[in-house]
Design a protein around this motif. Sequence first.
Motif, PDB file in Angstrom:
ATOM      1  N   TYR A   1       0.627  -0.934   0.011  1.00 12.42           N
ATOM      2  CA  TYR A   1      -0.012  -0.217   0.120  1.00 12.42           C
ATOM      3  C   TYR A   1       0.918   1.119  -0.036  1.00 12.42           C
ATOM      4  CZ  TYR A   1       1.146   1.157   4.693  1.00 12.42           C
ATOM      5  OH  TYR A   1       1.649   1.549   6.269  1.00 12.42           O
ATOM      6  N   ASP A   2       2.078   1.054   0.936  1.00 13.91           N
ATOM      7  CA  ASP A   2       2.776   2.554   0.684  1.00 13.91           C
ATOM      8  C   ASP A   2       3.491   3.083  -0.613  1.00 13.91           C
ATOM      9  OD1 ASP A   2       4.546   0.505   1.574  1.00 13.91           O
ATOM     10  OD2 ASP A   2       5.355   1.131   2.876  1.00 13.91           O
ATOM     11  N   ARG A   3       3.721   1.842  -1.893  1.00 12.17           N
ATOM     12  CA  ARG A   3       4.145   1.716  -3.206  1.00 12.17           C
ATOM     13  C   ARG A   3       3.928   2.980  -4.356  1.00 12.17           C
ATOM     14  NH1 ARG A   3       8.638   1.028  -0.726  1.00 12.17           N
ATOM     15  NH2 ARG A   3       9.572  -0.884  -0.163  1.00 12.17           N
ATOM     16  N   PRO A   4       2.414   3.117  -4.585  1.00 14.78           N
ATOM     17  CA  PRO A   4       2.327   3.771  -5.252  1.00 14.78           C
ATOM     18  C   PRO A   4       1.855   5.613  -4.996  1.00 14.78           C
ATOM     19  CG  PRO A   4       0.690   2.000  -4.824  1.00 14.78           C
ATOM     20  CD  PRO A   4       1.166   1.996  -3.660  1.00 14.78           C
ATOM     21  N   ASP A   5       1.843   6.526  -5.773  1.00 17.63           N
ATOM     22  CA  ASP A   5       2.001   7.637  -5.952  1.00 17.63           C
ATOM     23  C   ASP A   5       0.806   7.793  -6.125  1.00 17.63           C
ATOM     24  OD1 ASP A   5       1.614  10.238  -6.329  1.00 17.63           O
ATOM     25  OD2 ASP A   5       3.138  10.157  -7.685  1.00 17.63           O
ATOM     26  N   TYR A   6       0.542   9.069  -4.314  1.00 17.51           N
ATOM     27  CA  TYR A   6      -0.861   9.128  -4.027  1.00 17.51           C
ATOM     28  C   TYR A   6      -0.964  10.386  -4.302  1.00 17.51           C
ATOM     29  CZ  TYR A   6      -1.445   3.833  -2.011  1.00 17.51           C
ATOM     30  OH  TYR A   6      -1.829   2.875  -1.428  1.00 17.51           O
ATOM     31  N   THR A   7      -0.345  11.396  -5.305  1.00 18.67           N
ATOM     32  CA  THR A   7      -0.289  12.771  -5.101  1.00 18.67           C
ATOM     33  C   THR A   7      -1.302  13.565  -5.285  1.00 18.67           C
ATOM     34  OG1 THR A   7       1.292  12.458  -6.469  1.00 18.67           O
ATOM     35  CG2 THR A   7       2.178  12.741  -4.178  1.00 18.67           C
ATOM     36  N   GLY A   8      -2.040  12.579  -6.930  1.00 17.84           N
ATOM     37  CA  GLY A   8      -3.190  13.011  -7.797  1.00 17.84           C
ATOM     38  C   GLY A   8      -3.979  12.664  -7.538  1.00 17.84           C
ATOM     39  N   ALA A   9      -5.315  12.637  -7.570  1.00 18.95           N
ATOM     40  CA  ALA A   9      -6.419  12.034  -7.725  1.00 18.95           C
ATOM     41  C   ALA A   9      -7.199  10.702  -7.490  1.00 18.95           C
ATOM     42  CB  ALA A   9      -7.265  12.939  -8.746  1.00 18.95           C
ATOM     43  N   CYS A  10      -7.096  10.532  -5.863  1.00 22.97           N
ATOM     44  CA  CYS A  10      -7.726   9.020  -6.104  1.00 22.97           C
ATOM     45  C   CYS A  10      -8.747   8.755  -5.048  1.00 22.97           C
ATOM     46  CB  CYS A  10      -5.591   8.314  -5.502  1.00 22.97           C
ATOM     47  SG  CYS A  10      -5.280   9.098  -3.909  1.00 22.97           S
ATOM     48  N   GLY A  11      -8.706   7.265  -4.877  1.00 24.94           N
ATOM     49  CA  GLY A  11      -9.594   7.389  -4.131  1.00 24.94           C
ATOM     50  C   GLY A  11      -9.419   5.855  -3.560  1.00 24.94           C
ATOM     51  N   PHE A  12      -9.398   4.907  -2.165  1.00 28.35           N
ATOM     52  CA  PHE A  12      -9.388   3.897  -1.535  1.00 28.35           C
ATOM     53  C   PHE A  12     -11.029   3.111  -1.308  1.00 28.35           C
ATOM     54  CE2 PHE A  12      -5.743   6.885   0.023  1.00 28.35           C
ATOM     55  CZ  PHE A  12      -5.137   6.594  -0.944  1.00 28.35           C
ATOM     56  N   MET A  13     -10.668   1.783  -2.374  1.00 36.33           N
ATOM     57  CA  MET A  13     -11.865   1.105  -2.031  1.00 36.33           C
ATOM     58  C   MET A  13     -11.745  -0.280  -0.739  1.00 36.33           C
ATOM     59  SD  MET A  13     -11.904   0.678  -6.363  1.00 36.33           S
ATOM     60  CE  MET A  13     -13.146  -0.697  -6.426  1.00 36.33           C
ATOM     61  N   ILE A  14     -13.020   0.537  -0.014  1.00 39.08           N
ATOM     62  CA  ILE A  14     -13.006  -0.927   1.074  1.00 39.08           C
ATOM     63  C   ILE A  14     -14.475  -1.395   1.072  1.00 39.08           C
ATOM     64  CG2 ILE A  14     -12.922  -0.822   3.779  1.00 39.08           C
ATOM     65  CD1 ILE A  14     -10.309   0.442   2.533  1.00 39.08           C
ATOM     66  N   GLY A  15     -14.155  -3.237   1.541  1.00 45.40           N
ATOM     67  CA  GLY A  15     -15.356  -3.685   1.803  1.00 45.40           C
ATOM     68  C   GLY A  15     -15.954  -4.458   2.681  1.00 45.40           C
ATOM     69  N   ASN A  16     -16.546  -4.787   2.968  1.00 45.26           N
ATOM     70  CA  ASN A  16     -17.594  -5.568   4.256  1.00 45.26           C
ATOM     71  C   ASN A  16     -16.549  -5.942   4.970  1.00 45.26           C
ATOM     72  OD1 ASN A  16     -18.617  -8.225   4.594  1.00 45.26           O
ATOM     73  ND2 ASN A  16     -19.845  -6.615   4.845  1.00 45.26           N
TER      74      ASN A  16
ATOM     75  N   ALA B   1     -10.861  -1.508 -10.008  1.00 45.46           N
ATOM     76  CA  ALA B   1     -10.315  -1.250  -9.143  1.00 45.46           C
ATOM     77  C   ALA B   1      -9.373  -0.792 -10.580  1.00 45.46           C
ATOM     78  CB  ALA B   1      -9.819  -1.207  -8.520  1.00 45.46           C
ATOM     79  N   ASP B   2      -8.350   0.355 -10.026  1.00 44.15           N
ATOM     80  CA  ASP B   2      -7.026   0.648 -11.486  1.00 44.15           C
ATOM     81  C   ASP B   2      -6.035  -0.642 -10.732  1.00 44.15           C
ATOM     82  OD1 ASP B   2      -7.444   2.753 -13.298  1.00 44.15           O
ATOM     83  OD2 ASP B   2      -8.209   4.148 -11.843  1.00 44.15           O
ATOM     84  N   THR B   3      -5.710  -0.593  -9.454  1.00 41.84           N
ATOM     85  CA  THR B   3      -4.565  -1.192  -8.468  1.00 41.84           C
ATOM     86  C   THR B   3      -5.492  -1.852  -7.625  1.00 41.84           C
ATOM     87  OG1 THR B   3      -3.316   0.069  -9.766  1.00 41.84           O
ATOM     88  CG2 THR B   3      -2.575  -1.637  -7.736  1.00 41.84           C
ATOM     89  N   TYR B   4      -4.970  -3.079  -7.581  1.00 44.68           N
ATOM     90  CA  TYR B   4      -4.890  -3.790  -6.095  1.00 44.68           C
ATOM     91  C   TYR B   4      -3.647  -3.807  -5.289  1.00 44.68           C
ATOM     92  CZ  TYR B   4      -8.668  -7.131  -8.051  1.00 44.68           C
ATOM     93  OH  TYR B   4      -9.613  -7.933  -7.577  1.00 44.68           O
ATOM     94  N   ILE B   5      -4.022  -3.317  -3.765  1.00 38.10           N
ATOM     95  CA  ILE B   5      -2.725  -2.938  -3.157  1.00 38.10           C
ATOM     96  C   ILE B   5      -3.091  -3.970  -1.456  1.00 38.10           C
ATOM     97  CG2 ILE B   5      -2.280  -0.711  -3.886  1.00 38.10           C
ATOM     98  CD1 ILE B   5      -4.433   0.388  -1.662  1.00 38.10           C
ATOM     99  N   ARG B   6      -2.212  -4.287  -1.205  1.00 37.44           N
ATOM    100  CA  ARG B   6      -2.536  -5.435   0.214  1.00 37.44           C
ATOM    101  C   ARG B   6      -1.487  -4.394   1.656  1.00 37.44           C
ATOM    102  NH1 ARG B   6       2.803  -7.434   1.324  1.00 37.44           N
ATOM    103  NH2 ARG B   6       4.457  -7.608  -0.601  1.00 37.44           N
ATOM    104  N   ILE B   7      -2.253  -5.072   2.291  1.00 32.41           N
ATOM    105  CA  ILE B   7      -0.997  -4.236   3.893  1.00 32.41           C
ATOM    106  C   ILE B   7      -0.715  -4.966   4.001  1.00 32.41           C
ATOM    107  CG2 ILE B   7      -2.012  -3.304   5.758  1.00 32.41           C
ATOM    108  CD1 ILE B   7      -4.394  -1.669   4.993  1.00 32.41           C
ATOM    109  N   PRO B   8       0.976  -5.317   4.289  1.00 35.54           N
ATOM    110  CA  PRO B   8       1.932  -6.693   4.854  1.00 35.54           C
ATOM    111  C   PRO B   8       1.578  -6.876   6.251  1.00 35.54           C
ATOM    112  CG  PRO B   8       3.225  -4.660   3.909  1.00 35.54           C
ATOM    113  CD  PRO B   8       1.295  -3.964   3.863  1.00 35.54           C
TER     114      PRO B   8
END
Length: 263
Positions: free
Chosen positions: A198-213, A226-233
Amino acid sequence: MITSASNKSIKNVQALLSKAKERKKQGVFVVEGPKMSFEAPYDWVSAVYMSESFFNDDRFKEEKKRFLDKTEIVSDPVFKSMSDTQTPQGVLAIVKMPHYEIDELFKGDKTELLVLESIQDPGNLGTMIRTGEGAGVSGIIMNRTTVDIFNPKTVRSTMGSLYRVPFYITDDLPETIEYAKSNGVSLYAAHLKGKCSYDRPDYTGACGFMIGNEGNGLSDEIADMADTYIRIPMEGAVESLNAAISATLLMYECNRQRRLLGE
């Protein structure tokens, strides 16, 4: 002073606290305690109810004066019967529901959205709204199967942020996600299949985070948008984090990157 628990106004407050259908019908919700009641924008407040002992207390003099024309005094026993909390704080207010258009959540390159699918725990939703304000989100999108944002537990958990964070409840989450993407928003799905930390992509432009149930995560339909799947180690045997904790990590990583960019 209202001294009867069968008073029409008291019954109405009880109905608003317990029934989402009644809140929707009247377009109002209930907030309890000095912080939530007195932080509410004056124009949003329909009525304020104070217990006799709270009204006569010397605290919050200026706040009480500000809402005096909208205040009803209630006997202490009756106030206790109309409160949703174990230890009533002596004041509650009926507040008009705010409404936002989807475009109000977009702030150009500064857009930061939280996109929620079927969050069920009112405390989680309230915490995300509160943390979202702290992290600087521009808005929160949620579908209809997400818990009622005006649920008393959700409202309490926001600690006042509900008054300041724009939100949009959509009847068609895929369509709304497509609209966000058409407005230049890059979307990241917190997902167990994610290979990108999760700490690798560049979030300095317009972005959004998708959180599920909480139990099932994002549905395949929504995750695939989603444009990219991210994971929290994860260390140890832990598979995933609480939904609100996950959202907090992502929002504050975005906040961290944007602060560094501004230095």
